[in-house]
Every structure is written in structure tokens, then in C-alpha cells.
Design a protein around this motif. Structure first.
Motif, PDB file in Angstrom:
ATOM      1  N   ASN A 292      -0.377  27.903   9.374  1.00  0.00           N
ATOM      2  CA  ASN A 292      -1.529  28.765   9.098  1.00  0.00           C
ATOM      3  C   ASN A 292      -1.792  29.707  10.281  1.00  0.00           C
ATOM      4  OD1 ASN A 292      -1.901  27.580   6.610  1.00  0.00           O
ATOM      5  ND2 ASN A 292      -3.413  26.110   7.352  1.00  0.00           N
ATOM      6  N   TYR A 293      -1.604  29.207  11.480  1.00  0.00           N
ATOM      7  CA  TYR A 293      -1.787  30.012  12.687  1.00  0.00           C
ATOM      8  C   TYR A 293      -0.782  31.166  12.708  1.00  0.00           C
ATOM      9  CZ  TYR A 293      -1.893  31.085  17.719  1.00  0.00           C
ATOM     10  OH  TYR A 293      -1.985  31.708  18.924  1.00  0.00           O
TER      11      TYR A 293
ATOM     12  N   LEU B  40      -8.970  30.332  10.452  1.00  0.00           N
ATOM     13  CA  LEU B  40      -8.433  29.014  10.765  1.00  0.00           C
ATOM     14  C   LEU B  40      -9.559  28.018  11.003  1.00  0.00           C
ATOM     15  CD1 LEU B  40      -5.632  30.021  13.282  1.00  0.00           C
ATOM     16  CD2 LEU B  40      -5.332  29.302  10.919  1.00  0.00           C
TER      17      LEU B  40
END
Length: 172
Positions: free
Chosen positions: A113-114, A168
Motif C-alpha cells: 500500500n505504501y 495509509l
């Protein structure tokens, strides 16, 4: 019994004669016995430096024996060091961790996701943010590298940080 003219090898002329007389032979000895990979020229030079350092304690008659012994010991120490390095390179790190599978999965998902969130940033934001957070560069350094003002760098990093924080979960 012959009279000794020199008590030690500290005099430049005596040391110079000894160096010119024994250096080539010592290098050849080290090269043929141990090979070129361990740096026989360096060890020969170091042996003569050590002779010069301890010149008051060594007579010219014992100088040849001294430099050969010192150089040989240096080569042996180098071999021992290489063996230790090789032994440690053969040790495999453990293939398990103390983390739970859930933690490892969360870590992997967060990293994915980062990466996706970083891709969504503009190039300017991403470059400034990574130079600051990953490479540890200060705002003024980044400004100099990119050819912009410090305020522009601060603005880009702030915007990138706020975007990542919104996208995030758990990003700090």
C-alpha cells in the motif's frame, strides 16, 4: 672481532643501505611464498616502517632477519584474517523470525500500500519526500540539489506527508 661502526639503524644512510639491499629480495620472497593477492609490496613496506620505528633496538646485523620475520608474520595474520572472513561468509542467517504470520502479512500489505501511495504522489513530491525521509537529506540540501527554494521543498514534503497520512492507515 670486527669493530661495530653503527649501533642502530636510525641513521638515514644506514637505513637507506639496508632498504636498498633487502627490499627487492623481501618482496620477491613474499610474492613467491604467499602470492600477489595478499599485498606483498605493502607488507614489505610495513616491515621496513616497523624497522624504522624500532631502529634504536635493532642492530644492522639483525635488520634482515627482523624485516623478514615481521613481514612473514604480517602475511600470516592476513591469511588468518581471510580465513575468518570466509568462515563468517559461510554462516547462513536463520531463515525464521519470531514474528507471527499475521504480523508478516500485515507488514507485507502495508509495504504494498505504501508503494502504491508513493506512486500516486507527483514526481516532485515523491522525490523531495524520499530524499528527506529515506536518504536523510535536510531541506536545504534538497533545495540545492533540485535547484528550488527551501520553502518549495518544505511544501512538497508536507503535501506528500499529508497525502500518505490520509491514504495509509497507521502511517506516522
Amino acid at each position: 672481532m670486527p669493530k661495530k661502526l653503527h649501533k642502530n639503524v636510525c641513521e638515514e644512510s644506514v637505513f637507506s643501505v639496508l632498504y636498498n639491499k633487502y627490499s627487492a629480495d623481501l618482496y620477491a620472497f613474499l610474492h613467491y611464498k604467499y602470492g600477489e593477492t595478499l599485498g606483498p609490496n605493502d607488507k614489505m613496506q610495513d616491515a621496513f616502517i616497523k624497522l624504522l620505528t624500532n631502529c634504536k633496538d635493532i642492530s644492522p646485523e639483525k635488520a634482515k632477519s627482523y624485516v623478514y620475520t615481521v613481514a612473514t608474520n604480517m602475511m600470516r595474520n592476513e591469511i588468518k584474517h581471510h580465513n575468518v572472513v570466509l568462515r563468517h561468509q559461510q554462516i547462513k542467517p536463520k531463515e525464521y523470525t519470531n514474528e507471527s504470520p499475521e504480523f508478516l502479512l500485515e507488514h507485507e500489505q502495508f509495504f504494498e500500500n505504501y508503494q502504491k501511495a508513493l506512486e500516486r504522489l507527483t514526481e516532485d513530491q515523491r522525490v523531495s519526500f524520499l530524499m528527506n525521509k529515506v536518504e536523510g537529506k535536510k531541506h536545504t540540501e534538497i533545495a540545492e540539489i533540485l535547484g528550488i527554494t527551501k520553502k518549495a521543498v518544505e511544501n512538497r514534503i508536507y503535501k506528500a506527508y499529508s497525502i500518505l497520512k490520509n491514504e495509509l492507515e497507521g502511517f506516522k
